[in-house]
Design a protein around this motif. Sequence first.
Motif, PDB file in Angstrom:
ATOM      1  N   THR A  45       4.019   0.652  -9.299  1.00 51.21           N
ATOM      2  CA  THR A  45       4.290   0.734  -7.902  1.00 51.21           C
ATOM      3  C   THR A  45       3.346   0.206  -6.941  1.00 51.21           C
ATOM      4  O   THR A  45       2.159   0.351  -7.315  1.00 51.21           O
ATOM      5  N   ALA A  46       4.023  -0.521  -5.893  1.00 47.47           N
ATOM      6  CA  ALA A  46       3.155  -0.907  -5.080  1.00 47.47           C
ATOM      7  C   ALA A  46       3.682  -0.531  -3.612  1.00 47.47           C
ATOM      8  O   ALA A  46       4.664  -0.900  -3.370  1.00 47.47           O
ATOM      9  N   ILE A  47       2.639  -0.810  -2.690  1.00 47.09           N
ATOM     10  CA  ILE A  47       3.181  -0.706  -1.224  1.00 47.09           C
ATOM     11  C   ILE A  47       2.651  -1.802  -0.380  1.00 47.09           C
ATOM     12  O   ILE A  47       1.328  -2.299  -0.461  1.00 47.09           O
ATOM     13  N   VAL A  48       3.302  -2.466   0.465  1.00 52.03           N
ATOM     14  CA  VAL A  48       2.916  -3.610   1.176  1.00 52.03           C
ATOM     15  C   VAL A  48       3.410  -3.319   2.803  1.00 52.03           C
ATOM     16  O   VAL A  48       4.402  -2.911   2.995  1.00 52.03           O
ATOM     17  N   VAL A  49       2.005  -3.874   3.659  1.00 52.80           N
ATOM     18  CA  VAL A  49       2.586  -3.355   5.041  1.00 52.80           C
ATOM     19  C   VAL A  49       1.931  -4.278   5.977  1.00 52.80           C
ATOM     20  O   VAL A  49       0.740  -4.617   5.478  1.00 52.80           O
ATOM     21  N   GLY A  50       2.638  -4.546   7.187  1.00 54.09           N
ATOM     22  CA  GLY A  50       1.810  -5.534   7.954  1.00 54.09           C
ATOM     23  C   GLY A  50       0.639  -4.796   8.758  1.00 54.09           C
ATOM     24  O   GLY A  50       1.011  -3.690   9.387  1.00 54.09           O
ATOM     25  N   SER A  51      -0.465  -5.304   9.203  1.00 52.28           N
ATOM     26  CA  SER A  51      -1.355  -4.893   9.894  1.00 52.28           C
ATOM     27  C   SER A  51      -0.869  -4.665  11.296  1.00 52.28           C
ATOM     28  O   SER A  51      -1.598  -3.718  11.900  1.00 52.28           O
ATOM     29  N   GLU A  52      -0.134  -5.077  11.878  1.00 50.16           N
ATOM     30  CA  GLU A  52       0.509  -5.001  13.300  1.00 50.16           C
ATOM     31  C   GLU A  52       1.735  -4.129  13.456  1.00 50.16           C
ATOM     32  O   GLU A  52       2.523  -4.290  14.518  1.00 50.16           O
ATOM     33  N   ASP A  53       1.844  -3.318  12.218  1.00 46.81           N
ATOM     34  CA  ASP A  53       3.242  -2.671  12.280  1.00 46.81           C
ATOM     35  C   ASP A  53       3.525  -1.810  13.611  1.00 46.81           C
ATOM     36  O   ASP A  53       2.331  -0.824  13.997  1.00 46.81           O
ATOM     37  N   GLU A  54       4.317  -1.925  14.453  1.00 51.03           N
ATOM     38  CA  GLU A  54       4.722  -1.070  15.707  1.00 51.03           C
ATOM     39  C   GLU A  54       5.158   0.230  15.177  1.00 51.03           C
ATOM     40  O   GLU A  54       5.167   1.391  16.438  1.00 51.03           O
ATOM     41  N   LEU A  55       5.802   0.854  14.173  1.00 49.40           N
ATOM     42  CA  LEU A  55       6.445   1.839  14.006  1.00 49.40           C
ATOM     43  C   LEU A  55       5.436   2.857  13.107  1.00 49.40           C
ATOM     44  O   LEU A  55       5.498   4.025  13.414  1.00 49.40           O
ATOM     45  N   PHE A  56       4.673   2.311  12.273  1.00 47.54           N
ATOM     46  CA  PHE A  56       3.589   3.180  11.558  1.00 47.54           C
ATOM     47  C   PHE A  56       2.291   2.629  11.625  1.00 47.54           C
ATOM     48  O   PHE A  56       1.885   1.595  12.216  1.00 47.54           O
ATOM     49  N   TYR A  57       1.357   3.526  11.470  1.00 48.80           N
ATOM     50  CA  TYR A  57       0.005   3.342  11.147  1.00 48.80           C
ATOM     51  C   TYR A  57      -0.514   2.585  10.102  1.00 48.80           C
ATOM     52  O   TYR A  57      -0.780   3.205   9.066  1.00 48.80           O
ATOM     53  N   ALA A  58      -0.590   1.074  10.166  1.00 47.35           N
ATOM     54  CA  ALA A  58      -1.040   0.550   9.036  1.00 47.35           C
ATOM     55  C   ALA A  58      -2.303   0.933   8.289  1.00 47.35           C
ATOM     56  O   ALA A  58      -2.285   1.083   7.182  1.00 47.35           O
ATOM     57  N   GLY A  59      -3.323   1.211   8.996  1.00 42.03           N
ATOM     58  CA  GLY A  59      -4.443   1.569   8.677  1.00 42.03           C
ATOM     59  C   GLY A  59      -4.511   3.015   7.970  1.00 42.03           C
ATOM     60  O   GLY A  59      -5.573   3.364   7.211  1.00 42.03           O
ATOM     61  N   GLN A  60      -3.515   3.576   7.839  1.00 43.84           N
ATOM     62  CA  GLN A  60      -3.399   5.062   7.305  1.00 43.84           C
ATOM     63  C   GLN A  60      -2.827   5.080   5.955  1.00 43.84           C
ATOM     64  O   GLN A  60      -3.004   6.218   5.222  1.00 43.84           O
ATOM     65  N   PHE A  61      -2.257   3.843   5.695  1.00 43.25           N
ATOM     66  CA  PHE A  61      -1.578   3.878   4.377  1.00 43.25           C
ATOM     67  C   PHE A  61      -2.469   4.000   3.113  1.00 43.25           C
ATOM     68  O   PHE A  61      -2.293   4.906   2.177  1.00 43.25           O
ATOM     69  N   LEU A  62      -3.522   3.369   3.184  1.00 43.49           N
ATOM     70  CA  LEU A  62      -4.578   3.303   1.759  1.00 43.49           C
ATOM     71  C   LEU A  62      -5.039   4.717   1.837  1.00 43.49           C
ATOM     72  O   LEU A  62      -5.075   5.111   0.587  1.00 43.49           O
ATOM     73  N   PRO A  63      -5.970   5.328   2.915  1.00 42.18           N
ATOM     74  CA  PRO A  63      -6.287   6.453   2.557  1.00 42.18           C
ATOM     75  C   PRO A  63      -5.475   7.585   2.193  1.00 42.18           C
ATOM     76  O   PRO A  63      -5.660   8.611   1.537  1.00 42.18           O
ATOM     77  N   THR A  64      -3.947   7.604   2.849  1.00 52.35           N
ATOM     78  CA  THR A  64      -3.198   8.632   2.489  1.00 52.35           C
ATOM     79  C   THR A  64      -2.639   8.657   1.026  1.00 52.35           C
ATOM     80  O   THR A  64      -2.592   9.386   0.372  1.00 52.35           O
TER      81      THR A  64
END
Length: 490
Positions: free
Chosen positions: A428-447
């Motif tokens: 499994t992998a997760i990909v997210v844009g750094s400027e995401d307006e709906l979610f905190y992109a920087g919180q995905f990796l630690p979470t």
Amino acid sequence: MPSFLQIVTNTPLWVWPLMALVLAHGWYGLKPRTAPPLRLAILPLVGLGTSVATWLQSPRPAVAMVGWALALLLALPIGHAIGCRRDVRSLPDGRVEIAGGWFMLIFAVSIFITRYALGVLFGVLPTLRSEPLWIAISGGVGGVIAGIGLGWLAGLLWRARWMRRTLWGLASVPLLVVGAFAVVIAGASPVAVPRLVAGDSLPGSASWRRDEIPEVRRVTARDGAPLTYRLYPGRADRAVVLVHGSSGSSGSMHKLAQALQSEGATVYSISLRGHGGSGTVNGDSSYMAQLDDDLVDFVRATGIADPKIHLTLIGFSSGGGFVLRTAGGAHRAAFDSYIAISPYIAPDAPTTRPNSGGWASVAVPRVVALTILDGFGLPWFQGLPVVRFATMAKADDSRTPVYSYRLTAGMQLGRDWRAALGRIDRPTAIVVGSEDELFYAGQFLPTIGALNARIPVEVVPGLGHMDMIVQLKAATAIAAQWRRLSGGGA
């Protein structure tokens, strides 16, 4: 069939002291006595507690509760009539003087015998535990005991003025609770919110060549409803099922589908039930787990369940949350790998902005009330709307602006989202844009890293939420993850 001796000898030892206490309390009721009202309430409350515990622990609590409630209503006047026949006098110190009688002893024996008999019956014939008729009968037996006990207590103490006020007060509590639930469920609709461009607009979609978008195809789910999708043919041994985001449909994933097709994948861009002509009602399903069942039906109907095909499930936004739900759920073995793009995790996840960055309006009081009912095994009113998205689009085959409770719950990881993410053991992998307006992109990796170190998180610089399904940079990152997980490639 076991003999009576076998039944007795296999009865747990704690049952016999309990029976002795119950019988002693009933025997005490044969004599005239003076006692506080609470002592008189012991056996009726025991009868009530054991009956409620029985239907709460039932495999189908709603069925047991209906049988319990109907029997309770029928038995209350019987118990009240018995209680009214007993001589009783209120004393100035609050105690009551009551004549002796056989009721408490008979009632005590009845509680024990009925619970013991049902326990033996279900022990000898365990299949009856799951039969709706026997579930209702078991609940009804408990309702008769509780109704007679409570009715007897009310009839006994009704002549005391203070007790009448107390009983009326106690009776009003469930009515107030039911009334409050009714007001919340009926009135707490999701409010309309201004359109949010960051969640509603597909950048560059106006310039898409419409002749390149495949026609809608259909397969049939187990309930006979249509499940719609668009097919982008590629390699026969590499397939991708692509899931859109909230309020969207299969057509919104066109550019990403083309990018994956160019890498060699055969792409099935699907519309989840309640979206894009799938199912029967826009924004709704029939039960909470129906999307899970639909996904299994779709894989089987299209023939991609073949073990020779490496199958990947990829989803965006709410569809990404659905991907993670599947990866940690009962059907996770249906796919070989998973990719979640800018996934919605949960309302209380560190990755989620308040109201998803203004994209969603949630009727929180209604959600809480329906969740409580569902916790008691009562899936009532779950077709009511609980989420409204920040779009001006009307409900049609391309947009779904409002979600029901059961559709919303069926797309999400749920309250145990941490445990669900921790259970994921497929690639499994997760990909997210750094400027995401709906979610905190920087919180995905630690979470994600704290819950499941096996799941890599890639943050694509400079991209917003909707960019992740239309921009070349995003498609390149997602395609690279797909090749890594599946060994795919042209």
